[in-house]
Design a protein around this motif. Structure first.
Motif, PDB file in Angstrom:
ATOM      1  N   GLU A  13       0.825  -1.437  -0.170  1.00 19.83           N
ATOM      2  CA  GLU A  13      -0.060  -0.128  -0.063  1.00 19.83           C
ATOM      3  C   GLU A  13       0.906   1.110   0.018  1.00 19.83           C
ATOM      4  O   GLU A  13       1.756   1.412   0.919  1.00 19.83           O
ATOM      5  N   THR A  14       0.657   2.082  -0.777  1.00 18.36           N
ATOM      6  CA  THR A  14       1.538   3.229  -1.188  1.00 18.36           C
ATOM      7  C   THR A  14       0.809   4.430  -1.433  1.00 18.36           C
ATOM      8  O   THR A  14      -0.360   4.235  -2.243  1.00 18.36           O
ATOM      9  N   SER A  15       1.195   5.598  -0.827  1.00 20.85           N
ATOM     10  CA  SER A  15       0.286   6.669  -1.195  1.00 20.85           C
ATOM     11  C   SER A  15       0.947   7.681  -2.541  1.00 20.85           C
ATOM     12  O   SER A  15       0.466   8.532  -3.200  1.00 20.85           O
ATOM     13  N   LYS A  16       2.127   7.016  -2.980  1.00 22.12           N
ATOM     14  CA  LYS A  16       2.686   7.512  -4.230  1.00 22.12           C
ATOM     15  C   LYS A  16       2.975   6.546  -5.134  1.00 22.12           C
ATOM     16  O   LYS A  16       3.127   5.403  -4.766  1.00 22.12           O
ATOM     17  N   ALA A  17       3.091   6.664  -6.183  1.00 17.12           N
ATOM     18  CA  ALA A  17       3.487   5.816  -7.326  1.00 17.12           C
ATOM     19  C   ALA A  17       5.126   5.417  -7.034  1.00 17.12           C
ATOM     20  O   ALA A  17       5.934   6.040  -6.927  1.00 17.12           O
ATOM     21  N   ILE A  18       5.111   4.013  -7.080  1.00 15.22           N
ATOM     22  CA  ILE A  18       6.287   3.604  -7.063  1.00 15.22           C
ATOM     23  C   ILE A  18       6.628   2.455  -8.260  1.00 15.22           C
ATOM     24  O   ILE A  18       5.711   2.202  -8.916  1.00 15.22           O
ATOM     25  N   SER A  19       7.821   2.051  -8.678  1.00 10.23           N
ATOM     26  CA  SER A  19       7.905   1.053  -9.672  1.00 10.23           C
ATOM     27  C   SER A  19       7.608  -0.194  -9.509  1.00 10.23           C
ATOM     28  O   SER A  19       7.419  -0.545  -8.204  1.00 10.23           O
ATOM     29  N   LEU A  20       7.121  -0.960 -10.284  1.00  9.61           N
ATOM     30  CA  LEU A  20       6.492  -2.150  -9.951  1.00  9.61           C
ATOM     31  C   LEU A  20       7.404  -3.152  -9.342  1.00  9.61           C
ATOM     32  O   LEU A  20       7.025  -3.824  -8.671  1.00  9.61           O
ATOM     33  N   ASP A  21       8.780  -2.884  -9.732  1.00 11.57           N
ATOM     34  CA  ASP A  21       9.766  -3.716  -9.149  1.00 11.57           C
ATOM     35  C   ASP A  21       9.531  -3.790  -7.337  1.00 11.57           C
ATOM     36  O   ASP A  21       9.643  -4.473  -6.644  1.00 11.57           O
ATOM     37  N   GLU A  22       9.123  -2.558  -7.044  1.00  9.13           N
ATOM     38  CA  GLU A  22       8.891  -2.325  -5.455  1.00  9.13           C
ATOM     39  C   GLU A  22       7.482  -2.656  -5.073  1.00  9.13           C
ATOM     40  O   GLU A  22       7.104  -2.742  -4.189  1.00  9.13           O
ATOM     41  N   LEU A  23       6.522  -2.266  -6.083  1.00  8.74           N
ATOM     42  CA  LEU A  23       5.015  -2.316  -5.641  1.00  8.74           C
ATOM     43  C   LEU A  23       4.474  -4.025  -5.498  1.00  8.74           C
ATOM     44  O   LEU A  23       3.736  -4.098  -4.659  1.00  8.74           O
ATOM     45  N   TYR A  24       5.069  -4.848  -6.269  1.00  3.57           N
ATOM     46  CA  TYR A  24       4.577  -6.153  -6.025  1.00  3.57           C
ATOM     47  C   TYR A  24       5.258  -6.674  -4.838  1.00  3.57           C
ATOM     48  O   TYR A  24       6.511  -6.793  -4.903  1.00  3.57           O
ATOM     49  N   SER A  25       4.517  -7.375  -4.102  1.00  6.56           N
ATOM     50  CA  SER A  25       5.294  -7.813  -2.745  1.00  6.56           C
ATOM     51  C   SER A  25       4.983  -9.267  -2.730  1.00  6.56           C
ATOM     52  O   SER A  25       5.641  -9.841  -1.460  1.00  6.56           O
ATOM     53  N   GLY A  26       4.327 -10.124  -3.285  1.00  2.98           N
ATOM     54  CA  GLY A  26       4.201 -11.351  -3.123  1.00  2.98           C
ATOM     55  C   GLY A  26       5.086 -12.261  -3.423  1.00  2.98           C
ATOM     56  O   GLY A  26       6.345 -11.947  -4.310  1.00  2.98           O
ATOM     57  N   HIS A  27       5.617 -13.167  -2.844  1.00  2.21           N
ATOM     58  CA  HIS A  27       6.862 -14.209  -2.664  1.00  2.21           C
ATOM     59  C   HIS A  27       6.942 -14.483  -4.200  1.00  2.21           C
ATOM     60  O   HIS A  27       8.104 -14.411  -4.733  1.00  2.21           O
ATOM     61  N   GLN A  28       6.125 -15.153  -4.959  1.00  2.00           N
ATOM     62  CA  GLN A  28       6.440 -15.576  -6.215  1.00  2.00           C
ATOM     63  C   GLN A  28       6.695 -14.618  -7.247  1.00  2.00           C
ATOM     64  O   GLN A  28       7.574 -14.950  -7.944  1.00  2.00           O
ATOM     65  N   THR A  29       6.046 -13.439  -7.000  1.00  3.70           N
ATOM     66  CA  THR A  29       6.328 -12.531  -7.996  1.00  3.70           C
ATOM     67  C   THR A  29       7.647 -11.962  -7.673  1.00  3.70           C
ATOM     68  O   THR A  29       8.644 -11.756  -8.658  1.00  3.70           O
ATOM     69  N   LYS A  30       8.228 -11.833  -6.699  1.00  2.41           N
ATOM     70  CA  LYS A  30       9.555 -11.264  -6.372  1.00  2.41           C
ATOM     71  C   LYS A  30      10.609 -12.295  -6.796  1.00  2.41           C
ATOM     72  O   LYS A  30      11.514 -11.904  -7.374  1.00  2.41           O
ATOM     73  N   LEU A  31      10.152 -13.487  -6.611  1.00  2.00           N
ATOM     74  CA  LEU A  31      11.144 -14.574  -7.394  1.00  2.00           C
ATOM     75  C   LEU A  31      11.204 -14.437  -8.730  1.00  2.00           C
ATOM     76  O   LEU A  31      12.496 -14.483  -9.324  1.00  2.00           O
ATOM     77  N   LYS A  32      10.126 -14.354  -9.362  1.00  4.36           N
ATOM     78  CA  LYS A  32       9.979 -13.931 -10.932  1.00  4.36           C
ATOM     79  C   LYS A  32      10.857 -12.747 -11.364  1.00  4.36           C
ATOM     80  O   LYS A  32      11.671 -12.838 -12.276  1.00  4.36           O
TER      81      LYS A  32
END
Length: 87
Positions: A13-32
């Protein structure tokens, strides 16, 4: 080489736009993302997202919920051409 990975449902959850690299927090997505970075530089990594379509990993966004929908195919076609993903 370009690498395309799918987005993830879990996001910070963020009040400002951040890179998708930082936005996605799920374990599988981080691994991908980590694996994609081993295969290609960040500027050659793209995310396919139900809300955003096909966009570079460095794209900035607020948190969103796409309800597991597929991106609009015409939008994705335009983005493939715009980013010159297919050569």
């Amino acid at each position: 080489m370009n690498v395309i990975i799918s987005c993830g449902k879990k996001k910070v959850e963020t009040s400002k736009a951040i890179s998708l690299d930082e936005l996605y927090s799920g374990h599988q997505t981080k691994l991908k993302i980590r694996l994609a970075k081993l295969l290609a530089p960040p500027e050659n990594i793209y995310i396919i997202s139900g809300r955003l379509g096909l966009v570079p990993l460095e794209t900035k966004s607020l948190s969103y919920d796409s309800n597991n929908r597929l991106p609009d195919s015409e939008l994705v076609r335009e983005q493939v051409e715009k980013y010159r993903i297919l050569k």
